[in-house]
Scaffold this active site. Structure first.
Site: not given
Ligand code: PNS
Length: 173
Positions: A19, A43, A93, A131
């Protein structure tokens, strides 16, 4: 010359070196780059809260004058218009990213033709980095060196350690 404001949206849970590579590239290309953390992640799976992600991104981009960190909710294109942005920056990517990114870019263009999506490639050493993979490696005790900045690695390790301590207790209740 046009004043190009670009939004770089994502979950950034947590921010990775990939990032940051893209943020540096984008900051050179655009007049202003808004890194926008989307409030749309499941969440239960999230490692960091929105303020925590924002804090880490701010610490890592403080040296870039034309980069702003923000959060948003709802449709990305609505947020772009609200911010006066004319571009969305996304990283590609590998070819595996292309299908999803194409779908998103075309759908966003259909909803809001005034906003163009610009794809940039991060440095090759980050082409396998995400991530999600950082969270998984961290949970399994693997090395994060070179994948995220040292400060982020520390925060990830702390968070995983807290979760490991609290999880068995919850199970016993
Ligand atoms: O880091 P990610 O998970 O690849 O980011 C995906 C993100 C946040 C850019 C995407 O889910 C998004 O734009 N969400 C906002 C809601 C929206 O506009 N959805 C329609 C996309 S066509």
């Amino acid at each position: 010359m046009k004043n190009i404001v670009a939004i770089y949206p994502g979950s950034f849970d947590p921010v990775t070196n990939g990032h940051l590579d893209l943020i540096h590239r984008g900051s050179k290309l655009f007049d202003k780059l808004v890194v926008a953390i989307a409030r749309n992640m499941d969440k239960a799976e999230a490692l960091f809260s929105m303020p925590e992600r924002k804090e880490m991104l701010m610490a890592m981009t403080g040296d870039l004058d034309n980069v702003v960190i923000d959060t948003f909710e709802g449709l990305l294109v609505s947020y772009c218009i609200q911010q006066g942005a004319n571009a969305v920056l996304r990283g590609i990517r590998a070819i595996s990213d292309y299908e999803f990114e194409l779908q998103m870019a075309l759908m966003n263009r259909k909803m809001e033709p005034r906003v163009e999506t610009v794809f940039m490639m991060p440095a090759e050493q980050y082409s396998y980095l995400s991530s999600r993979i950082v969270r998984e490696i961290a949970k399994l005790g693997g090395p994060l060196q070179g994948l995220v900045p040292a400060m982020v690695e520390e925060r990830v390790r702390e968070r995983i350690a807290q979760r490991h301590i609290s999880a068995p207790r919850k199970h016993l209740l």
